[in-house]
Scaffold this motif. Structure first.
Motif, PDB file in Angstrom:
ATOM      1  N   ALA B 392       0.904  -0.906   0.039  1.00  0.00           N
ATOM      2  CA  ALA B 392       0.182  -0.170  -0.029  1.00  0.00           C
ATOM      3  C   ALA B 392       0.863   1.316  -0.072  1.00  0.00           C
ATOM      4  O   ALA B 392       0.386   2.405  -0.171  1.00  0.00           O
ATOM      5  N   HIS B 393       2.360   1.092   0.167  1.00  0.00           N
ATOM      6  CA  HIS B 393       2.973   2.281  -0.018  1.00  0.00           C
ATOM      7  C   HIS B 393       3.396   2.803  -1.348  1.00  0.00           C
ATOM      8  O   HIS B 393       3.925   2.161  -2.119  1.00  0.00           O
ATOM      9  N   THR B 394       2.609   3.851  -1.768  1.00  0.00           N
ATOM     10  CA  THR B 394       2.651   4.399  -3.104  1.00  0.00           C
ATOM     11  C   THR B 394       3.928   5.302  -3.324  1.00  0.00           C
ATOM     12  O   THR B 394       4.483   5.512  -2.227  1.00  0.00           O
ATOM     13  N   GLU B 395       4.163   5.774  -4.419  1.00  0.00           N
ATOM     14  CA  GLU B 395       5.319   6.473  -4.366  1.00  0.00           C
ATOM     15  C   GLU B 395       5.287   7.807  -4.102  1.00  0.00           C
ATOM     16  O   GLU B 395       5.993   8.194  -3.354  1.00  0.00           O
ATOM     17  N   ALA B 396       3.936   8.260  -3.866  1.00  0.00           N
ATOM     18  CA  ALA B 396       3.570   9.423  -3.263  1.00  0.00           C
ATOM     19  C   ALA B 396       3.489   9.356  -1.714  1.00  0.00           C
ATOM     20  O   ALA B 396       4.145  10.246  -0.964  1.00  0.00           O
ATOM     21  N   ASP B 397       3.329   8.232  -1.079  1.00  0.00           N
ATOM     22  CA  ASP B 397       3.588   7.841   0.104  1.00  0.00           C
ATOM     23  C   ASP B 397       4.846   8.055   0.725  1.00  0.00           C
ATOM     24  O   ASP B 397       5.148   8.615   1.703  1.00  0.00           O
ATOM     25  N   VAL B 398       5.702   7.386  -0.188  1.00  0.00           N
ATOM     26  CA  VAL B 398       7.163   7.389   0.383  1.00  0.00           C
ATOM     27  C   VAL B 398       7.760   8.838   0.206  1.00  0.00           C
ATOM     28  O   VAL B 398       8.450   9.102   1.058  1.00  0.00           O
ATOM     29  N   ALA B 399       7.103   9.422  -0.787  1.00  0.00           N
ATOM     30  CA  ALA B 399       7.879  10.778  -1.183  1.00  0.00           C
ATOM     31  C   ALA B 399       7.466  11.576  -0.001  1.00  0.00           C
ATOM     32  O   ALA B 399       8.255  12.415   0.688  1.00  0.00           O
ATOM     33  N   ARG B 400       6.127  11.409   0.459  1.00  0.00           N
ATOM     34  CA  ARG B 400       5.529  12.300   1.623  1.00  0.00           C
ATOM     35  C   ARG B 400       6.170  11.873   2.953  1.00  0.00           C
ATOM     36  O   ARG B 400       6.844  12.616   3.657  1.00  0.00           O
ATOM     37  N   ALA B 401       6.505  10.466   3.152  1.00  0.00           N
ATOM     38  CA  ALA B 401       7.338  10.094   4.253  1.00  0.00           C
ATOM     39  C   ALA B 401       8.754  10.618   4.232  1.00  0.00           C
ATOM     40  O   ALA B 401       9.425  11.022   5.266  1.00  0.00           O
ATOM     41  N   LEU B 402       9.357  10.696   3.070  1.00  0.00           N
ATOM     42  CA  LEU B 402      10.808  11.083   3.040  1.00  0.00           C
ATOM     43  C   LEU B 402      10.838  12.703   3.361  1.00  0.00           C
ATOM     44  O   LEU B 402      11.704  13.147   3.947  1.00  0.00           O
ATOM     45  N   GLU B 403       9.796  13.531   3.235  1.00  0.00           N
ATOM     46  CA  GLU B 403       9.977  14.867   3.484  1.00  0.00           C
ATOM     47  C   GLU B 403       9.881  14.577   4.998  1.00  0.00           C
ATOM     48  O   GLU B 403      10.610  15.504   5.803  1.00  0.00           O
ATOM     49  N   GLY B 404       9.242  13.875   5.880  1.00  0.00           N
ATOM     50  CA  GLY B 404       9.298  13.731   7.218  1.00  0.00           C
ATOM     51  C   GLY B 404      10.554  13.345   7.659  1.00  0.00           C
ATOM     52  O   GLY B 404      11.189  13.925   8.809  1.00  0.00           O
ATOM     53  N   THR B 405      11.199  12.412   6.943  1.00  0.00           N
ATOM     54  CA  THR B 405      12.352  11.900   7.512  1.00  0.00           C
ATOM     55  C   THR B 405      13.538  12.805   7.231  1.00  0.00           C
ATOM     56  O   THR B 405      14.542  12.889   8.008  1.00  0.00           O
ATOM     57  N   ASP B 406      13.683  13.684   5.925  1.00  0.00           N
ATOM     58  CA  ASP B 406      14.416  14.820   5.976  1.00  0.00           C
ATOM     59  C   ASP B 406      14.436  15.674   7.212  1.00  0.00           C
ATOM     60  O   ASP B 406      15.487  16.134   7.655  1.00  0.00           O
ATOM     61  N   ALA B 407      13.260  16.189   7.605  1.00  0.00           N
ATOM     62  CA  ALA B 407      13.048  16.916   8.618  1.00  0.00           C
ATOM     63  C   ALA B 407      13.646  16.413   9.843  1.00  0.00           C
ATOM     64  O   ALA B 407      14.357  17.213  10.642  1.00  0.00           O
ATOM     65  N   ALA B 408      13.462  15.151   9.949  1.00  0.00           N
ATOM     66  CA  ALA B 408      13.858  14.499  11.315  1.00  0.00           C
ATOM     67  C   ALA B 408      15.611  14.541  11.241  1.00  0.00           C
ATOM     68  O   ALA B 408      16.006  14.450  12.324  1.00  0.00           O
ATOM     69  N   PHE B 409      16.090  14.153  10.072  1.00  0.00           N
ATOM     70  CA  PHE B 409      17.512  14.502   9.983  1.00  0.00           C
ATOM     71  C   PHE B 409      18.061  15.736  10.423  1.00  0.00           C
ATOM     72  O   PHE B 409      18.884  15.840  10.948  1.00  0.00           O
ATOM     73  N   ALA B 410      17.290  16.577   9.771  1.00  0.00           N
ATOM     74  CA  ALA B 410      17.862  18.035  10.075  1.00  0.00           C
ATOM     75  C   ALA B 410      17.704  18.285  11.511  1.00  0.00           C
ATOM     76  O   ALA B 410      18.919  19.016  12.193  1.00  0.00           O
ATOM     77  N   GLU B 411      16.904  17.932  12.219  1.00  0.00           N
ATOM     78  CA  GLU B 411      16.566  18.072  13.494  1.00  0.00           C
ATOM     79  C   GLU B 411      17.626  17.557  14.638  1.00  0.00           C
ATOM     80  O   GLU B 411      18.008  17.862  15.562  1.00  0.00           O
ATOM     81  N   THR B 412      17.923  16.124  13.948  1.00  0.00           N
ATOM     82  CA  THR B 412      18.742  15.292  14.629  1.00  0.00           C
ATOM     83  C   THR B 412      20.213  16.008  14.595  1.00  0.00           C
ATOM     84  O   THR B 412      21.101  16.073  15.613  1.00  0.00           O
ATOM     85  N   ARG B 413      20.541  16.626  13.580  1.00  0.00           N
ATOM     86  CA  ARG B 413      21.768  17.144  13.145  1.00  0.00           C
ATOM     87  C   ARG B 413      21.778  18.462  13.916  1.00  0.00           C
ATOM     88  O   ARG B 413      22.874  18.785  14.779  1.00  0.00           O
ATOM     89  N   ALA B 414      20.813  19.121  14.000  1.00  0.00           N
ATOM     90  CA  ALA B 414      20.909  20.441  14.980  1.00  0.00           C
ATOM     91  C   ALA B 414      20.790  19.845  16.521  1.00  0.00           C
ATOM     92  O   ALA B 414      21.635  20.785  17.166  1.00  0.00           O
ATOM     93  N   HIS B 415      20.388  19.094  16.813  1.00  0.00           N
ATOM     94  CA  HIS B 415      20.389  18.493  18.168  1.00  0.00           C
ATOM     95  C   HIS B 415      21.950  18.077  18.489  1.00  0.00           C
ATOM     96  O   HIS B 415      22.448  18.515  19.705  1.00  0.00           O
ATOM     97  N   PHE B 416      22.345  17.253  17.801  1.00  0.00           N
ATOM     98  CA  PHE B 416      23.527  16.613  18.098  1.00  0.00           C
ATOM     99  C   PHE B 416      24.707  17.502  17.694  1.00  0.00           C
ATOM    100  O   PHE B 416      26.104  17.199  17.969  1.00  0.00           O
ATOM    101  N   GLY B 417      24.710  18.385  16.733  1.00  0.00           N
ATOM    102  CA  GLY B 417      25.680  19.218  16.349  1.00  0.00           C
ATOM    103  C   GLY B 417      26.598  18.669  15.391  1.00  0.00           C
ATOM    104  O   GLY B 417      26.466  17.713  15.119  1.00  0.00           O
TER     105      GLY B 417
END
Lengths: 417, 417
Positions: B392-417
């Motif tokens: 059920a994971h469509t290309e659009a679903d994965v793309a949408r999820a990747l927006e979330g993971t990208d933001a999470a990487f950014a926040e994790t980088r910001a947190h750990f410096g």
């Protein structure tokens, strides 16, 4: 008689829609386990099409008033509207999710509110899961390994408890010590033989071993088991998987004033939906928390919603009293019929979990013939395993069933002379 | 950081509708087993409200694109119309009856037609049932007791296999001998240590132990295990409970040309409905027939109808290829994102059963932070257990999820410096 002769003598043509032959190619033995009709009388159908209330239809279209209730689970009757509505409402939202639903908490609260010995609940899927988990809790609590259990008692079909040794190892059963049901002396002796090592005494609320007359528990035995467990610091575990929800909603030894430390539940808990539970006392909460005991489908919400609806309905409709009335009607009717046809029979166990045996029928040939004749007359019960009542058995249903059993007694008398 | 600090740092307010507090009173530890959110990162919700396709909603109403699929079972997405129709049609007739329905035979036939190593099937309810039953068949066939299994491998949660020793006894594990996954030398050594006593080698199709990078099987190891089993007359058992139906519908070692004697299946088999199976070869049909292995709900028809519909749908829609495409999209996206945020990560396992670990993250603090941030951005995956794709994971679903993971990487980088 050969199987075919016995089938013919019962006048039943079991075709099973050709399914038995197909099954024999793709399932070992064509079927296995407790629903394997090959180990009942030959007239028994193997495959079923549908159920409604206290009736089931096999794949040949024959209708039965059913006194096996799918070997216990169906306690309110098939397609009970309250249970089905609760299950459907949950299914529309979700069943197997990344965590349990709110209904898990509601169900645990309901069990704790309903069962005096229950301060908490853990859920699983089958009776064997629950008996196994209960022993794990007891072992975690005591740091001991030995378990006392009654000779011949059925506690499930994992290697530690299956009645057949095929595929099991001696080590898997090395921590078990047997006693004789209802003999306190035997139980004390078993405990003494492994003094200081007993984690648990596990016991069914009455003796419901297959092929034997059932035996209610002696109150002295129940109380003695409780006292012994306390004295030696072991957990008293009631295996209420088969009897639970048909004797006393509070637990099957509650009428005797005997409360277990742990109880295993399953079968009738959700009117056929797959669920099991262990309930336990506060003292065992911490040890229970140390286990890693889980399953992919143990926390699925639909069966929990069905369980909640089932238990509430049993409580609110006094379903056990309803079953007791129907069970008494069946027992009295069978008793009168047996007598009138010149059979001496024993009817044992609670009336809600009945069984009938014929005197002097060691090879079960009379029971096989009679239960096969019952099938032909639209009554499904069992020659060597206890039966189960449901709250869907009305007075009219039992009366109708008794017409069938009476005809079966007559034919059995005619056959055996 | 405390749990609360970690929750706040992830910006997630997990109330669980007050259910955690209620659960803590009536369930040991408030929850247990593999769905116990207390053993993930603190930001994880414990209770779920509903699922649809590749999305789940927790009881606080948060929506997630879900990459855990209920720890495997949901392979076509929640509420898949074909599966739900098949289940509903069966439920309208009956589920738990006095015998299986025709659908049991149809499902066994489908497995035998689909899986080259399968000449028969036996059904049960959970993965542990199936792994346990497979070992029983192997022991019944060989008359031997010892089982070789990989150190750290998960084969279920019965006392013989649960990763925690709490509540188990040494005897229950006395017949097991460990080897190192992917080391043929280690496997040979384990076999030699109990020469003449080995009933079975049980092995997962790839190494998917929690807390560790996943490892695909070395084809040499798979072929060597097959050859060893043949040489010593033991059964080769593939535990395909976790990986089955996501790698190759014919069995997860079929791409390597290695066929097991027995395979344990469950999880994804019925898209969330509770069922498990063992399939085996003709040579083991007779021994399988000698077991007494059963459960009250093992033959219920609804889960079997769901399994048949699920497997047919996986086959007819090439669902594994669909998952591979989505899984590759996710893996490539995560790889690029990690790099752009300066993280060195490993992505291991098949793309349909993916996992990501951060280099130098022995205490999992980076993984905990990142996965918690993913939750806040509507993506549910796991810090230390492999993930699961669904069809059920469509290309659009994965793309949408990747927006979330990208933001999470950014926040994790910001947190750990």
């Amino acid at each position: 008689m050969t199987d075919n002769e016995l089938r013919q003598s019962a006048g039943v043509r079991v075709t099973d829609g050709g399914l038995r032959q197909r099954a024999s190619r793709v399932v070992p033995g064509g079927m296995y386990g407790h629903l394997n009709a090959a180990i009942f009388a030959p007239a028994y159908p193997q495959f079923f099409e549908r159920g409604d209330g206290c009736r089931q239809w096999d794949v040949d279209g024959r209708e039965y008033i059913d006194f096996m209730c799918s070997w216990g689970p169906v306690v309110l009757g098939h397609r009970h509207p309250v249970v089905e509505r609760a299950a459907a409402a949950q299914l529309a939202k979700g069943d197997c999710l990344n965590g349990p639903g709110a209904v898990m908490v509601e169900l645990a609260e309901l069990l704790v509110d309903t069962i005096p010995s229950a301060d908490w609940a853990m859920f699983s899927k089958n009776g064997t899961d629950a008996t196994t988990q209960a022993l794990m809790v007891a072992r975690a609590a005591t740091g001991r390994h030995k378990v006392l259990l009654a000779h011949g008692a059925y506690h499930g079909a994992d290697p530690w408890c299956t009645p057949s040794p095929a595929g099991t190892t001696p080590n898997e059963r090395a921590d078990l010590v047997e006693f004789a049901y209802n003999s306190l002396a035997s139980l004390e002796e078993a405990a003494a033989s492994v003094e200081g090592e007993v984690a648990a005494i596990i016991v069914t609320p009455f003796k419901h071993d297959s092929f034997e007359d059932q035996e209610l528990v002696e109150p002295e035995f129940a109380r003695g088991a409780r006292a012994l467990a306390d004295r030696i610091g072991a957990a008293l575990v009631i295996d209420d998987v088969r009897a639970g929800f048909r004797i006393d909603l509070r637990g099957s030894w509650e009428p005797y004033g005997v409360r277990p430390d742990l109880t295993a539940w399953s079968k009738a808990m959700a009117n056929g939906y797959p669920i099991a539970a262990v309930t336990g006392t506060d003292a065992l909460r911490g040890p229970a928390q140390t286990l890693y005991s889980t399953g992919s489908f143990w926390f699925s919400a639909v069966a929990m919603a069905a369980a909640k609806a089932t238990i509430e309905t049993i409580r609110d409709t006094e379903a056990i009293a309803v079953m007791e009335k129907a069970g008494a009607q069946l027992r009295e009717g069978l008793s009168a019929q047996a007598k009138s046809h010149g059979f001496t029979v024993k009817q044992t166990g609670p009336v809600t979990i009945p069984w009938l045996s014929f005197d002097g029928d060691a090879d079960l040939s009379v029971a096989m013939h009679w239960s096969s004749a019952c099938l032909r007359h639209g009554v499904y019960l069992h020659p060597w395993h206890n039966w189960f009542m449901s709250a869907a058995h009305t007075e009219a249903d039992v009366a109708r069933a008794l017409e069938g059993t009476d005809a079966a007694f007559a034919e059995t008398r005619a056959h055996f002379g």
